[in-house]
Design an enzyme around this catalytic site. Structure first.
Site: not given
Ligand code: NAP
Length: 255
Positions: A90, A159
């Protein structure tokens, strides 16, 4: 019986947003969960919340871009906790610079996004391959609507390419590991309200409106909206499903 009883599930990027919701949802369904994140404090807090609610959870620091660290944490979990049977890839970041933006930004975006969103998925999956094969496990990769689309809602090419890569990797691995009894699927979230897009939601309401105009359900998603699809793909409910992507996008991709 809870859907994930007797499963040990690892979730990367589990300190925040979608990963945190999935880890919490898995624990509710009986899994022992291991939360991995760069943000070690957030992961520890989330694990504590799960334990306070009666679940089983541990957390470790992990930067998914560091292959040796992925191998080390997989060894630690095997030695101290048990055999991983579910992996949720994730962890991810997003930046929305166009390819024509400042050269330095474009190059940095490409390197950082690929390192985390695509190479990170490889690093973690490879590190946990043995226990996943031994347990006839399940891999759930968090892809995106950007695994398919680009033009309607602008995003960085990096992305979009990374999320196309995640879907391609999902399908390739499903084809290869099916005979081992390992199922590999993806989830394609639409716009989900998390810290990942907090800034763009605040500074660019027009972009959010463009998303919502093309979302039949007429609202943005919440992290909890991804838990059901993740439970489906991680559990026996999807015993004959592999190489698929479950879109959790309010219908965005259908119109
Ligand atoms: P989020 O709230 O920012 O959570 C992502 C987590 O991953 C954060 O805790 C972040 O830590 C951590 N992270 C970042 N870089 C990392 C690394 N190198 N190693 C380990 N952990 C790391 O984002 P989210 O929206 O939940 O996203 C989760 C996934 O869903 C991602 O793959 C994203 O692309 C995908 N996604 C999200 C959406 C959306 O609209 N939110 C839509 C489609 C797909 P830090 O906070 O310290 O950086």
């Amino acid at each position: 019986m809870p859907l994930l009883e007797n499963h040990l599930a690892v979730v990367t990027g589990a300190a925040s947003g979608i990963g945190r919701a999935i880890a919490t949802g898995f624990a509710r369904e009986g899994a022992r969960v291991v939360l991995l994140d760069l943000n070690v404090r957030g992961a520890a807090e989330a694990a504590q919340e799960i334990r306070d609610a009666g679940g089983k959870a541990d957390s470790f620091a992990l930067d998914v871009t560091r292959r040796e660290d992925c191998i080390a944490v997989a060894r630690k979990i095997a030695g101290e906790i048990g055999q991983v049977s579910v992996l949720v890839n994730n962890a991810g970041i997003n930046r929305r610079n166009a390819f024509t933006a400042d050269e330095g930004a474009v190059i940095k975006d490409w390197q950082d996004i690929m390192a985390i969103n695509l190479n990170g998925v490889f690093n973690v999956t490879h590190a946990f391959l043995k226990p996943l094969c031994a347990s006839k496990g399940r891999i759930v990769n968090i892809a995106s609507i950007q695994s398919f689309v680009h033009v309607r809602t602008p995003n960085s090419p990096a992305y979009t390419a990374s999320k196309h890569g995640v879907l391609g990797f999902t399908r390739a691995l499903a084809a290869e590991l099916g005979r081992e009894g390992v199922r590999v699927n993806a989830i394609g979230p639409g716009l989900i309200e998390t810290p990942l897009n907090e800034q763009v939601r605040t500074t660019n309401p027009q972009l959010v409106q463009t998303f919502l105009d093309h979302t039949p359900l007429g609202r943005a998603g919440k992290p909890e909206d991804i838990v059901g699809p993740a439970l489906f793909l991680a559990s026996d409910l999807s015993a004959y499903v592999t190489g698929s992507i479950v879109m959790a996008d309010g219908g965005y991709r259908t119109i």
